[in-house]
Design a protein around this motif. Structure first.
Motif, PDB file in Angstrom:
ATOM      1  N   PHE A  62      -4.161 -12.913   0.382  1.00  0.00           N
ATOM      2  CA  PHE A  62      -2.819 -13.024  -0.178  1.00  0.00           C
ATOM      3  C   PHE A  62      -2.681 -11.836  -1.125  1.00  0.00           C
ATOM      4  O   PHE A  62      -3.320 -11.805  -2.180  1.00  0.00           O
ATOM      5  CB  PHE A  62      -2.654 -14.335  -0.932  1.00  0.00           C
ATOM      6  CG  PHE A  62      -2.650 -15.566  -0.056  1.00  0.00           C
ATOM      7  CD1 PHE A  62      -1.516 -16.357   0.038  1.00  0.00           C
ATOM      8  CD2 PHE A  62      -3.777 -15.940   0.672  1.00  0.00           C
ATOM      9  CE1 PHE A  62      -1.503 -17.499   0.828  1.00  0.00           C
ATOM     10  CE2 PHE A  62      -3.781 -17.077   1.467  1.00  0.00           C
ATOM     11  CZ  PHE A  62      -2.634 -17.854   1.547  1.00  0.00           C
ATOM     12  N   ALA A  63      -1.872 -10.856  -0.747  1.00  0.00           N
ATOM     13  CA  ALA A  63      -1.874  -9.583  -1.454  1.00  0.00           C
ATOM     14  C   ALA A  63      -0.503  -9.225  -2.017  1.00  0.00           C
ATOM     15  O   ALA A  63       0.541  -9.566  -1.443  1.00  0.00           O
ATOM     16  CB  ALA A  63      -2.352  -8.474  -0.525  1.00  0.00           C
ATOM     17  N   ILE A  64      -0.530  -8.529  -3.148  1.00  0.00           N
ATOM     18  CA  ILE A  64       0.666  -7.966  -3.752  1.00  0.00           C
ATOM     19  C   ILE A  64       0.428  -6.469  -3.936  1.00  0.00           C
ATOM     20  O   ILE A  64      -0.709  -6.007  -3.860  1.00  0.00           O
ATOM     21  CB  ILE A  64       0.986  -8.621  -5.112  1.00  0.00           C
ATOM     22  CG1 ILE A  64      -0.184  -8.414  -6.094  1.00  0.00           C
ATOM     23  CG2 ILE A  64       1.291 -10.105  -4.943  1.00  0.00           C
ATOM     24  CD1 ILE A  64       0.095  -8.918  -7.499  1.00  0.00           C
ATOM     25  N   THR A  65       1.492  -5.733  -4.171  1.00  0.00           N
ATOM     26  CA  THR A  65       1.388  -4.295  -4.436  1.00  0.00           C
ATOM     27  C   THR A  65       1.980  -4.014  -5.806  1.00  0.00           C
ATOM     28  O   THR A  65       3.115  -4.418  -6.082  1.00  0.00           O
ATOM     29  CB  THR A  65       2.126  -3.480  -3.366  1.00  0.00           C
ATOM     30  OG1 THR A  65       1.601  -3.809  -2.076  1.00  0.00           O
ATOM     31  CG2 THR A  65       1.953  -1.995  -3.608  1.00  0.00           C
ATOM     32  N   ASN A  70      -0.741   0.208  -5.558  1.00  0.00           N
ATOM     33  CA  ASN A  70      -2.095  -0.296  -5.319  1.00  0.00           C
ATOM     34  C   ASN A  70      -2.058  -1.755  -4.878  1.00  0.00           C
ATOM     35  O   ASN A  70      -1.340  -2.569  -5.478  1.00  0.00           O
ATOM     36  CB  ASN A  70      -2.937  -0.166  -6.589  1.00  0.00           C
ATOM     37  CG  ASN A  70      -3.063   1.272  -7.041  1.00  0.00           C
ATOM     38  OD1 ASN A  70      -3.380   2.155  -6.249  1.00  0.00           O
ATOM     39  ND2 ASN A  70      -2.804   1.518  -8.325  1.00  0.00           N
ATOM     40  N   GLU A  71      -2.837  -2.067  -3.864  1.00  0.00           N
ATOM     41  CA  GLU A  71      -2.918  -3.450  -3.411  1.00  0.00           C
ATOM     42  C   GLU A  71      -3.811  -4.261  -4.338  1.00  0.00           C
ATOM     43  O   GLU A  71      -4.888  -3.819  -4.738  1.00  0.00           O
ATOM     44  CB  GLU A  71      -3.484  -3.521  -1.993  1.00  0.00           C
ATOM     45  CG  GLU A  71      -3.559  -4.947  -1.446  1.00  0.00           C
ATOM     46  CD  GLU A  71      -4.195  -5.030  -0.075  1.00  0.00           C
ATOM     47  OE1 GLU A  71      -3.456  -5.140   0.908  1.00  0.00           O
ATOM     48  OE2 GLU A  71      -5.448  -4.969  -0.008  1.00  0.00           O
ATOM     49  N   SER A  95       9.517 -13.222   0.315  1.00  0.00           N
ATOM     50  CA  SER A  95       8.164 -13.439  -0.196  1.00  0.00           C
ATOM     51  C   SER A  95       7.723 -12.271  -1.074  1.00  0.00           C
ATOM     52  O   SER A  95       7.930 -11.105  -0.739  1.00  0.00           O
ATOM     53  CB  SER A  95       7.183 -13.601   0.965  1.00  0.00           C
ATOM     54  OG  SER A  95       5.848 -13.721   0.492  1.00  0.00           O
ATOM     55  N   ALA A  96       7.102 -12.610  -2.205  1.00  0.00           N
ATOM     56  CA  ALA A  96       6.562 -11.587  -3.108  1.00  0.00           C
ATOM     57  C   ALA A  96       5.147 -11.180  -2.713  1.00  0.00           C
ATOM     58  O   ALA A  96       4.581 -10.276  -3.307  1.00  0.00           O
ATOM     59  CB  ALA A  96       6.577 -12.102  -4.543  1.00  0.00           C
ATOM     60  N   ILE A  97       4.582 -11.864  -1.721  1.00  0.00           N
ATOM     61  CA  ILE A  97       3.230 -11.567  -1.278  1.00  0.00           C
ATOM     62  C   ILE A  97       3.196 -11.344   0.226  1.00  0.00           C
ATOM     63  O   ILE A  97       4.117 -11.742   0.952  1.00  0.00           O
ATOM     64  CB  ILE A  97       2.245 -12.703  -1.625  1.00  0.00           C
ATOM     65  CG1 ILE A  97       2.625 -13.993  -0.870  1.00  0.00           C
ATOM     66  CG2 ILE A  97       2.173 -12.948  -3.122  1.00  0.00           C
ATOM     67  CD1 ILE A  97       1.593 -15.086  -0.957  1.00  0.00           C
ATOM     68  N   ARG A 177     -10.344  -5.435  -5.356  1.00  0.00           N
ATOM     69  CA  ARG A 177      -8.902  -5.683  -5.422  1.00  0.00           C
ATOM     70  C   ARG A 177      -8.606  -7.070  -5.962  1.00  0.00           C
ATOM     71  O   ARG A 177      -7.597  -7.281  -6.632  1.00  0.00           O
ATOM     72  CB  ARG A 177      -8.285  -5.502  -4.035  1.00  0.00           C
ATOM     73  CG  ARG A 177      -8.288  -4.047  -3.575  1.00  0.00           C
ATOM     74  CD  ARG A 177      -7.901  -3.914  -2.121  1.00  0.00           C
ATOM     75  NE  ARG A 177      -7.877  -2.504  -1.725  1.00  0.00           N
ATOM     76  CZ  ARG A 177      -7.764  -2.091  -0.464  1.00  0.00           C
ATOM     77  NH1 ARG A 177      -7.672  -2.975   0.521  1.00  0.00           N
ATOM     78  NH2 ARG A 177      -7.760  -0.798  -0.198  1.00  0.00           N
ATOM     79  N   TYR A 178      -9.485  -8.029  -5.683  1.00  0.00           N
ATOM     80  CA  TYR A 178      -9.324  -9.383  -6.209  1.00  0.00           C
ATOM     81  C   TYR A 178      -9.632  -9.436  -7.699  1.00  0.00           C
ATOM     82  O   TYR A 178      -9.004 -10.190  -8.450  1.00  0.00           O
ATOM     83  CB  TYR A 178     -10.252 -10.328  -5.439  1.00  0.00           C
ATOM     84  CG  TYR A 178     -10.207 -11.768  -5.888  1.00  0.00           C
ATOM     85  CD1 TYR A 178      -9.080 -12.560  -5.670  1.00  0.00           C
ATOM     86  CD2 TYR A 178     -11.310 -12.354  -6.508  1.00  0.00           C
ATOM     87  CE1 TYR A 178      -9.040 -13.887  -6.070  1.00  0.00           C
ATOM     88  CE2 TYR A 178     -11.288 -13.683  -6.907  1.00  0.00           C
ATOM     89  CZ  TYR A 178     -10.147 -14.439  -6.688  1.00  0.00           C
ATOM     90  OH  TYR A 178     -10.115 -15.754  -7.098  1.00  0.00           O
ATOM     91  N   LEU A 179     -10.583  -8.625  -8.139  1.00  0.00           N
ATOM     92  CA  LEU A 179     -10.977  -8.609  -9.548  1.00  0.00           C
ATOM     93  C   LEU A 179     -10.200  -7.575 -10.363  1.00  0.00           C
ATOM     94  O   LEU A 179     -10.470  -7.390 -11.551  1.00  0.00           O
ATOM     95  CB  LEU A 179     -12.486  -8.335  -9.656  1.00  0.00           C
ATOM     96  CG  LEU A 179     -13.397  -9.384  -9.010  1.00  0.00           C
ATOM     97  CD1 LEU A 179     -14.860  -9.000  -9.192  1.00  0.00           C
ATOM     98  CD2 LEU A 179     -13.142 -10.759  -9.594  1.00  0.00           C
TER      99      LEU A 179
END
Length: 202
Positions: A62-65, A70-71, A95-97, A177-179
């Motif tokens: 589940f990703a945002i920019t 940057n992802e 959707s924001a993601i 990217r998660y952290l």
């Protein structure tokens, strides 16, 4: 008891035992299997969510920019997890993601509009809805806590101790990217903990 359900329901029945085989059979009538290739989207940023799904195999992010392009990853979806953007569906808003396959994946896809009548008539499904919502809130809360830790080392160590499946299955780039940090910082943190463990064993 209905026993002719496809085999991919077996794990879902174990994870959500409150739903009866008969109810799973009803859901199967409105569900379909979909194969998604690595890098393809279940839901794209800016699109209105109209479907939900259970992950049969594979992994999703589940990703945002951010503003700099940057992802950043806000959560992961693995086998038996639920894929959805409830806010986008409920508000009929873009959707924001994005929900992207991190490897070739298979999902059990359901149209949310067709699912709604079943939820109204079957309290067990509403109960699972509450369970899924609670899981989402807990995951978001945990992610915010992880990001509150000051250093990449502390964040990586938390995952190593509390979420080893992420460490084992996810690449360093996507863990970074998660952290919300760099791949280099996570690589240094991993090496530091590995050396520390070796020295302790010696």
């Amino acid at each position: 008891m209905i026993t002719n359900l496809p085999s991919h329901y077996e794990r879902l029945m174990q994870k959500y035992p409150v739903i009866t085989p008969e109810e799973w059979s009803l859901l199967d009538n409105i569900a379909s299997i979909k194969h998604i290739r690595k890098g393809d989207a279940f839901l794209r940023y800016g699109k209105i969510a109209r479907e939900s799904a259970f992950v049969i195999s594979g992994m999703f992010k589940f990703a945002i920019t951010d503003e700099e392009g940057n992802e950043k990853i806000v959560r992961f979806g693995m086998a038996d997890d639920f894929l959805a953007n409830c806010e986008s569906y409920t508000k009929k808003a873009p959707s924001a993601i994005s929900i992207i396959a991190m490897e070739d994946a298979v999902i059990l896809k359901m149209n949310a509009k067709r699912l709604l009548p079943f939820q109204k008539n079957h309290p067990n499904l509403l109960q699972v809805n509450l369970q899924l919502f609670q899981e989402l809130v807990e995951q978001q809360s945990e992610h915010q806590y992880i990001l509150s830790l000051k250093t990449p080392l502390q964040r990586y160590k938390y995952l190593l101790e509390r979420r080893p499946a992420i460490i084992k299955k996810i690449s360093l780039t996507n863990i970074a990217r998660y952290l919300y940090t760099s791949r280099e910082a996570i690589s240094r943190a991993r090496l530091f903990l590995l050396n520390k463990s070796r020295n302790y064993c010696d």
